[in-house]
Write a protein that holds these residues in place. Structure first.
Motif, PDB file in Angstrom:
ATOM      1  N   ALA A 133      -5.527  13.078  -0.909  1.00 19.54           N
ATOM      2  CA  ALA A 133      -5.608  12.004  -1.896  1.00 19.54           C
ATOM      3  C   ALA A 133      -6.272  12.453  -3.191  1.00 19.54           C
ATOM      4  O   ALA A 133      -6.001  11.900  -4.266  1.00 19.54           O
ATOM      5  CB  ALA A 133      -6.358  10.814  -1.314  1.00 19.54           C
ATOM      6  N   GLN A 134      -7.121  13.456  -3.110  1.00 18.34           N
ATOM      7  CA  GLN A 134      -7.806  13.958  -4.296  1.00 18.34           C
ATOM      8  C   GLN A 134      -6.876  14.749  -5.225  1.00 18.34           C
ATOM      9  O   GLN A 134      -7.176  14.935  -6.399  1.00 18.34           O
ATOM     10  CB  GLN A 134      -8.974  14.865  -3.886  1.00 18.34           C
ATOM     11  CG  GLN A 134     -10.086  14.162  -3.147  1.00 18.34           C
ATOM     12  CD  GLN A 134     -11.178  15.122  -2.709  1.00 18.34           C
ATOM     13  OE1 GLN A 134     -11.467  16.103  -3.407  1.00 18.34           O
ATOM     14  NE2 GLN A 134     -11.784  14.863  -1.569  1.00 18.34           N
ATOM     15  N   ASN A 191      -1.402   2.435  -2.680  1.00 21.47           N
ATOM     16  CA  ASN A 191      -2.721   3.009  -2.399  1.00 21.47           C
ATOM     17  C   ASN A 191      -2.518   4.339  -1.685  1.00 21.47           C
ATOM     18  O   ASN A 191      -2.025   4.378  -0.561  1.00 21.47           O
ATOM     19  CB  ASN A 191      -3.530   2.048  -1.532  1.00 21.47           C
ATOM     20  CG  ASN A 191      -4.936   2.544  -1.258  1.00 21.47           C
ATOM     21  OD1 ASN A 191      -5.129   3.585  -0.637  1.00 21.47           O
ATOM     22  ND2 ASN A 191      -5.931   1.793  -1.706  1.00 21.47           N
ATOM     23  N   SER A 251      -8.292  11.764   9.110  1.00 20.76           N
ATOM     24  CA  SER A 251      -9.064  11.177   8.007  1.00 20.76           C
ATOM     25  C   SER A 251      -9.473  12.239   6.991  1.00 20.76           C
ATOM     26  O   SER A 251      -9.425  12.005   5.770  1.00 20.76           O
ATOM     27  CB  SER A 251     -10.309  10.459   8.543  1.00 20.76           C
ATOM     28  OG  SER A 251      -9.943   9.362   9.342  1.00 20.76           O
ATOM     29  N   THR A 282       0.826  -1.213   0.000  1.00 23.81           N
ATOM     30  CA  THR A 282       0.000   0.000   0.000  1.00 23.81           C
ATOM     31  C   THR A 282       0.856   1.259   0.000  1.00 23.81           C
ATOM     32  O   THR A 282       0.387   2.328  -0.380  1.00 23.81           O
ATOM     33  CB  THR A 282      -0.933   0.049   1.226  1.00 23.81           C
ATOM     34  OG1 THR A 282      -0.154   0.111   2.433  1.00 23.81           O
ATOM     35  CG2 THR A 282      -1.865  -1.151   1.256  1.00 23.81           C
ATOM     36  N   ILE A 323      -6.353  13.253   4.975  1.00 23.58           N
ATOM     37  CA  ILE A 323      -5.997  12.202   4.015  1.00 23.58           C
ATOM     38  C   ILE A 323      -6.930  12.235   2.809  1.00 23.58           C
ATOM     39  O   ILE A 323      -6.492  12.148   1.656  1.00 23.58           O
ATOM     40  CB  ILE A 323      -6.020  10.821   4.696  1.00 23.58           C
ATOM     41  CG1 ILE A 323      -4.824  10.693   5.644  1.00 23.58           C
ATOM     42  CG2 ILE A 323      -6.013   9.691   3.662  1.00 23.58           C
ATOM     43  CD1 ILE A 323      -4.861   9.465   6.527  1.00 23.58           C
ATOM     44  N   SER A 324      -8.208  12.381   3.068  1.00 23.34           N
ATOM     45  CA  SER A 324      -9.186  12.409   1.987  1.00 23.34           C
ATOM     46  C   SER A 324      -8.942  13.588   1.044  1.00 23.34           C
ATOM     47  O   SER A 324      -8.983  13.436  -0.184  1.00 23.34           O
ATOM     48  CB  SER A 324     -10.598  12.493   2.572  1.00 23.34           C
ATOM     49  OG  SER A 324     -11.563  12.613   1.550  1.00 23.34           O
ATOM     50  N   ASP A 375      -4.470   6.643  -0.267  1.00 15.09           N
ATOM     51  CA  ASP A 375      -5.133   6.840   1.032  1.00 15.09           C
ATOM     52  C   ASP A 375      -4.442   6.053   2.137  1.00 15.09           C
ATOM     53  O   ASP A 375      -4.187   6.586   3.223  1.00 15.09           O
ATOM     54  CB  ASP A 375      -6.607   6.417   0.946  1.00 15.09           C
ATOM     55  CG  ASP A 375      -7.408   7.305   0.008  1.00 15.09           C
ATOM     56  OD1 ASP A 375      -8.099   8.205   0.506  1.00 15.09           O
ATOM     57  OD2 ASP A 375      -7.339   7.106  -1.214  1.00 15.09           O
ATOM     58  N   LYS A 376      -4.130   4.790   1.867  1.00 16.90           N
ATOM     59  CA  LYS A 376      -3.530   3.946   2.907  1.00 16.90           C
ATOM     60  C   LYS A 376      -2.071   4.304   3.155  1.00 16.90           C
ATOM     61  O   LYS A 376      -1.575   4.190   4.278  1.00 16.90           O
ATOM     62  CB  LYS A 376      -3.692   2.479   2.521  1.00 16.90           C
ATOM     63  CG  LYS A 376      -5.146   2.020   2.570  1.00 16.90           C
ATOM     64  CD  LYS A 376      -5.318   0.562   2.196  1.00 16.90           C
ATOM     65  CE  LYS A 376      -6.773   0.159   2.286  1.00 16.90           C
ATOM     66  NZ  LYS A 376      -6.999  -1.256   1.888  1.00 16.90           N
TER      67      LYS A 376
END
Length: 215
Positions: A185-186, A146, A178, A94, A181-182, A148-149
């Motif tokens: 990640a975008q 990955n 969280s 990941t 991270i969200s 996000d991870k």
């Protein structure tokens, strides 16, 4: 900070003196000590990290070298259970763009069976009073990172700094890990993520003012 990657698989295997015990066994302890010295000489990393926690602490990588990318080295001694790598790699893949299984000659057939095809394989063997390393398979770029991870390995203050770097503005004070991270990640690609992770992790270990309770 000058970050330059060198490939250990372009180097010849080099003997490293193990603990002062004769005969010595190819266990995690002896291989780890020798591997650190081998990596220092072969790729000259900015940093080598023991027991690096990833995925919110759900997995711990044995050794991680840091240059302009992170490289994972998972050690399996001559009596360790190689089959465990098929489970561990689900976590390692990941985050790490390159990973290598470091094991022994008697474990080679199992290493080839259980290690993912993109993982490298490095064999530790008995030399004359030294542990030697010989590459069997070069690592390839991991296609399953990955975002996000991978970001789960960063602390909240590190995520905030990364958010600022990407968005050029401070994150909302209400954002938790969280949320950060969200949002990150975008806006980030895998390649840029690899570079940012290496730089951030390097700064973490070089900056003594950072505290682990900032997670």
């Amino acid at each position: 900070m000058n970050m330059q990657t060198r490939n250990i698989f372009n180097e010849t295997g080099e003997g490293i003196q193990p603990e002062n015990r004769r005969p010595y066994v190819l266990n995690d302890f002896n291989i780890r000590k020798a591997l650190r010295e081998f990596l220092q000489k072969s790729i000259n990393p900015l940093l080598i990290i023991d027991e690096f926690r990833i995925h919110n602490g759900n997995a711990i990588a044995d050794l991680v070298s840091v240059n302009n990318e992170l490289q994972c080295f998972e050690i399996k001694g001559e009596t360790d259970n190689i089959a465990r790598i098929s489970i561990q790699c689900e976590y390692y893949d990941t985050i790490f763009p390159f990973s290598t299984l470091v094991t022994t000659e008697n474990q080679l057939s199992k290493a080839l069976k259980y290690a993912p095809a993109h993982w490298g394989i490095l064999i530790a063997s008995h030399g004359e009073k030294v542990i030697q390393f010989q590459p069997v398979r070069k690592p390839k770029k991991n296609p399953t990172v990955n975002i996000d991870k991978a970001l789960l390995s960063l602390w909240k203050n590190e995520l905030s700094d990364l958010y600022l770097s990407i968005y050029k503005t401070l994150p909302n004070k209400k954002y938790n890990r969280s949320d950060l991270i969200s949002q990150i990640a975008q806006k980030i690609s895998r390649n840029k993520l690899n570079l940012h992770l290496a730089a951030i992790i390097s700064n973490r270990y070089y900056n003594s003012s950072l505290q682990i309770n900032d997670i």
